[in-house]
Write a protein that holds these residues in place. Structure first.
Motif, PDB file in Angstrom:
ATOM      1  N   ALA A 441     -43.261 -46.685  12.820  1.00 44.95           N
ATOM      2  CA  ALA A 441     -43.132 -45.112  12.881  1.00 44.95           C
ATOM      3  C   ALA A 441     -41.835 -44.680  11.831  1.00 44.95           C
ATOM      4  CB  ALA A 441     -42.737 -44.525  14.407  1.00 44.95           C
ATOM      5  N   ALA A 442     -40.914 -45.410  11.817  1.00 46.43           N
ATOM      6  CA  ALA A 442     -39.632 -45.144  10.821  1.00 46.43           C
ATOM      7  C   ALA A 442     -40.160 -45.463   9.310  1.00 46.43           C
ATOM      8  CB  ALA A 442     -38.753 -46.048  11.244  1.00 46.43           C
ATOM      9  N   ALA A 443     -40.999 -46.649   9.152  1.00 44.87           N
ATOM     10  CA  ALA A 443     -41.513 -46.833   7.967  1.00 44.87           C
ATOM     11  C   ALA A 443     -42.537 -45.811   7.340  1.00 44.87           C
ATOM     12  CB  ALA A 443     -42.497 -47.990   8.120  1.00 44.87           C
ATOM     13  N   ASP A 444     -43.422 -45.361   8.323  1.00 44.29           N
ATOM     14  CA  ASP A 444     -44.226 -44.202   7.857  1.00 44.29           C
ATOM     15  C   ASP A 444     -43.468 -43.122   7.591  1.00 44.29           C
ATOM     16  OD1 ASP A 444     -46.240 -46.053   8.210  1.00 44.29           O
ATOM     17  OD2 ASP A 444     -46.865 -45.198  10.297  1.00 44.29           O
ATOM     18  N   ARG A 445     -42.449 -42.860   8.384  1.00 44.10           N
ATOM     19  CA  ARG A 445     -41.773 -41.408   8.090  1.00 44.10           C
ATOM     20  C   ARG A 445     -41.162 -41.568   6.813  1.00 44.10           C
ATOM     21  NH1 ARG A 445     -38.678 -41.829  12.183  1.00 44.10           N
ATOM     22  NH2 ARG A 445     -37.013 -42.537  11.071  1.00 44.10           N
ATOM     23  N   ILE A 446     -40.553 -42.606   6.467  1.00 44.89           N
ATOM     24  CA  ILE A 446     -40.025 -42.612   5.128  1.00 44.89           C
ATOM     25  C   ILE A 446     -41.046 -42.436   3.958  1.00 44.89           C
ATOM     26  CG2 ILE A 446     -39.006 -44.440   3.523  1.00 44.89           C
ATOM     27  CD1 ILE A 446     -37.429 -45.466   5.808  1.00 44.89           C
ATOM     28  N   ARG A 447     -42.180 -43.145   4.315  1.00 45.95           N
ATOM     29  CA  ARG A 447     -43.386 -43.060   3.120  1.00 45.95           C
ATOM     30  C   ARG A 447     -43.755 -41.616   3.004  1.00 45.95           C
ATOM     31  NH1 ARG A 447     -48.526 -44.828   5.728  1.00 45.95           N
ATOM     32  NH2 ARG A 447     -48.136 -42.763   6.590  1.00 45.95           N
ATOM     33  N   ASP A 448     -44.142 -41.090   4.373  1.00 44.86           N
ATOM     34  CA  ASP A 448     -44.448 -39.347   4.204  1.00 44.86           C
ATOM     35  C   ASP A 448     -43.300 -38.492   3.603  1.00 44.86           C
ATOM     36  OD1 ASP A 448     -46.763 -40.351   5.676  1.00 44.86           O
ATOM     37  OD2 ASP A 448     -45.864 -39.761   7.436  1.00 44.86           O
ATOM     38  N   GLU A 449     -42.137 -39.102   3.925  1.00 43.84           N
ATOM     39  CA  GLU A 449     -40.880 -38.094   3.054  1.00 43.84           C
ATOM     40  C   GLU A 449     -41.031 -38.308   1.696  1.00 43.84           C
ATOM     41  OE1 GLU A 449     -37.384 -39.307   4.931  1.00 43.84           O
ATOM     42  OE2 GLU A 449     -37.544 -38.141   6.811  1.00 43.84           O
ATOM     43  N   LEU A 450     -41.386 -39.501   1.124  1.00 46.19           N
ATOM     44  CA  LEU A 450     -41.360 -39.626  -0.463  1.00 46.19           C
ATOM     45  C   LEU A 450     -42.492 -39.025  -0.810  1.00 46.19           C
ATOM     46  CD1 LEU A 450     -40.376 -43.510  -0.505  1.00 46.19           C
ATOM     47  CD2 LEU A 450     -39.164 -41.497  -1.415  1.00 46.19           C
ATOM     48  N   ILE A 451     -43.833 -39.180  -0.343  1.00 48.55           N
ATOM     49  CA  ILE A 451     -45.032 -38.412  -0.508  1.00 48.55           C
ATOM     50  C   ILE A 451     -45.010 -36.740  -0.673  1.00 48.55           C
ATOM     51  CG2 ILE A 451     -47.428 -38.120  -0.266  1.00 48.55           C
ATOM     52  CD1 ILE A 451     -47.624 -40.893   1.133  1.00 48.55           C
ATOM     53  N   ALA A 452     -43.992 -36.483   0.178  1.00 48.27           N
ATOM     54  CA  ALA A 452     -43.892 -34.900   0.273  1.00 48.27           C
ATOM     55  C   ALA A 452     -43.170 -34.540  -0.965  1.00 48.27           C
ATOM     56  CB  ALA A 452     -43.261 -34.444   1.648  1.00 48.27           C
TER      57      ALA A 452
END
Length: 469
Positions: A441-452
C-alpha cells in the motif's frame, strides 16, 4: 529527389549544376525589429532541406544574408539615441540567438548587405549599359530598373506587365514608369550621412532587391541551384531579383523554393491585429527542441497555424521518441546489441523526404518505428529493438530533433534538476524498501504520487527508472 519549383509551378527532379555540390541562397532577415515565429519557421524549413541534402551525400554551400540597410531600419532608428547600424546589429544578434536555440545550422556564409555595395553598383552599371536601367534626370541620384524593357518581367509570379501594380519601394520622383523599382536610392536631406555610399550616380544606398542579386552572385556565382524564401517574398522581391539578374546577364537560380506563412488562431500575423508571436515569447513556452519539432512538423509549403495546445501536442509527440530512446538505451546496455546497427533512415522515410521534403509523412515513419521499437522491447526482441533505435536516431538527426544530440541535452547540474533528481530517487528508495517489507500500500502510494507529479516509473530487472511523463 523532387522539389516544387515556384517558377515552373510544378514538382521538378532536383539535379544540381555540379553533381554532389549544391548552392543555396536564402533571403535572410531585414534586421529592423525582433524576430517572430514566421522568421523561425522559414529558417527552419531551409535547415531541414539542407540537412537532407547533406545526408544524401551532397556538399552544400548555404548562404543566408542579413539586410542591414533598409528604409525601415532608418525609420525605426529615427528619433532615438541609437545609430541605425547599432539597431540593425542588435536585432541581428536576436535573430542569431533564435536560430541557435532551435539548432539551425550556421550558414556557410552570412553576408551583410553593407559589405557588398560595390557588387551592387557593378550590376546596376551593367543594367544601365544594357538599357534596362536609368538614372533619374531630376538630380535625385535615384536609379531605377525599367520594367518595360524586360519582356520576361512577371514570369516568376505569372503576371503580365500590363497587370503589375506600381512599385512602392521608393519615392516616385524621377520614375519614367510607376512600375519601375529602385536599384539605387539617392541620399535625402535629413537622412544619416553614414547611411550613404558614393556612387557614379551620387551618394545614396542600394534598393532592397539589388542587395540579394549581388550577394547571391558574389557567394554562389552567376548561376546556382536553389533560391529560397518566404511565400510573401515572391512578389515583388523575388520577381525583381530574377528580372534584374537575368537582364544583367546572370542565369541566377535554377529552382525557386518558397515556404508557407504562419497564422495565429486562423489569422495572418500583423501589427494591426496585434497578434504577432515573437521568437522570445515562443521559446519561453516550451523547450527549444519542442519548438523546433512543432515549427518543422508541417509541410514547408503549407500554412502553419499556431493554436493553443500546439506546443503541448509537440511536447507529447517528442516525449514518445525520448521515452523509447531512454528505454532502449537502458535495456540494451551491457548487451551485444548496445550501440549496434548503422544509423540509416528507413526507405519510407527517405522516399518521403525525397518527395518535396514531405516531413509530415517522414514523421509518421519516425513514430511508426518508435512503436515498433517499443513492441520489440516488450517482446524481448533486442535485435529488432536495436535496429529501431538506430533508425530513430538517424531520422531524428536528419530532422534536427535528436534528443541525444549534445545541443539538446538538459544540464543535469542545474539546481532545479539536482533537487528533483534527489527527491525522486529518495522516494524510489522508500518505495523499494516498502516493497521488500511487503508494505505494498505504501509502495503504491509513492508510485501514484510520482505519477500525479508527471513522473513515469518503469520497473526493470535492474531497478526502477524514472522519466518525465
Amino acid at each position: 529527389m523532387r522539389l516544387y519549383d515556384s517558377k515552373a509551378q510544378a514538382l521538378r527532379d532536383f539535379v544540381p549544376l555540379v553533381p554532389g555540390k549544391v548552392g543555396i541562397y536564402v533571403c535572410g532577415p531585414t534586421v529592423q525589429s525582433s524576430p517572430h515565429i514566421g522568421h523561425l519557421r522559414s529558417a527552419l524549413a531551409y535547415d531541414q532541406l539542407r540537412r537532407w541534402l547533406v545526408y544524401r551525400g551532397n556538399d552544400v554551400t548555404f548562404v543566408r544574408n542579413v539586410t542591414d540597410i533598409d528604409d525601415k531600419i532608418l525609420v525605426n532608428a529615427e528619433g532615438s539615441n541609437e545609430a541605425w547600424w547599432a539597431l540593425a546589429y542588435r536585432y541581428e544578434l536576436e535573430f542569431t540567438a533564435g536560430y541557435q536555440r532551435l539548432g539551425i545550422l550556421a550558414p556557410t556564409y552570412e553576408p551583410r548587405a553593407t559589405a557588398s555595395i560595390q557588387q551592387m553598383q557593378d550590376i546596376i552599371a551593367r543594367l544601365i549599359e544594357r538599357g534596362h536601367a536609368y538614372a533619374a534626370d531630376d538630380g535625385s541620384g535615384d536609379v531605377y530598373f525599367a520594367t518595360g524593357s524586360w519582356p520576361a518581367y512577371g514570369e516568376l509570379t505569372r503576371q503580365s506587365l500590363d497587370n503589375v501594380e506600381a512599385a512602392t519601394d521608393a519615392d516616385p520622383r524621377g520614375k519614367r514608369d510607376p512600375r519601375d523599382f529602385a536599384l539605387w536610392k539617392g541620399h535625402k536631406a535629413g537622412e544619416p550621412t553614414d547611411a550613404a555610399w558614393p556612387s557614379p550616380w551620387g551618394g545614396g544606398r542600394p534598393g532592397w532587391h539589388i542587395e540579394c542579386s549581388a550577394m547571391a552572385a558574389r557567394y554562389l556565382g552567376e548561376q546556382f541551384d536553389i533560391h529560397g524564401g518566404g511565400l510573401d517574398l515572391r512578389f515583388p522581391h523575388h520577381e525583381n531579383e530574377l528580372a534584374q539578374s537575368n537582364a544583367a546577364g546572370d542565369a541566377f537560380a535554377n529552382y525557386w523554393v518558397h515556404n508557407g506563412l504562419v497564422h495565429v488562431n486562423g489569422q495572418k500575423m500583423s501589427k494591426s491585429l496585434g497578434n504577432s508571436v515573437f521568437a522570445s515569447e515562443l521559446l519561453e513556452q516550451a523547450r527549444p527542441i519542442v519548438v523546433r519539432y512543432y515549427l518543422g512538423s508541417a509541410h514547408y509549403r503549407s500554412t502553419l497555424d499556431f493554436l493553443p495546445g500546439s506546443l503541448a501536442e509537440a511536447e507529447a509527440a517528442l516525449e514518445r521518441v525520448e521515452s523509447f530512446l531512454d528505454r532502449a538505451d537502458r535495456r540494451l546496455a551491457d548487451t551485444r546489441f548496445a550501440g549496434s546497427g548503422a544509423e540509416v533512415v528507413p526507405d519510407d522515410f527517405a522516399s518521403a523526404m525525397d518527395d518535396d521534403l514531405a516531413v509530415p509523412q517522414a514523421l509518421g515513419v519516425l513514430h511508426d518505428t518508435v512503436r515498433a521499437g517499443n513492441a520489440a522491447l516488450d517482446a524481448e526482441d533486442l535485435h529488432a529493438a536495436a535496429s529501431a533505435r538506430s533508425q530513430v536516431l538517424a531520422m531524428s538527426e536528419v530532422l534536427g530533433i535528436n534528443p541525444l544530440s549534445p545541443g539538446w541535452s538538459v544540464a543535469t547540474d542545474e539546481p532545479a534538476m539536482v533537487a528533483l533528481t534527489a527527491l525522486v530517487e529518495r522516494l524510489l528508495e522508500d518505495r523499494e524498501i516498502s516493497r521488500q517489507s511487503r508494505d505494498y500500500a505504501a509502495a503504491d502510494r509513492i508510485r501514484d504520487e510520482l505519477i500525479a507529479a508527471g513522473i513515469t516509473i518503469e520497473d526493470t530487472p535492474s531497478g526502477a527508472h524514472w522519466s518525465f511523463d
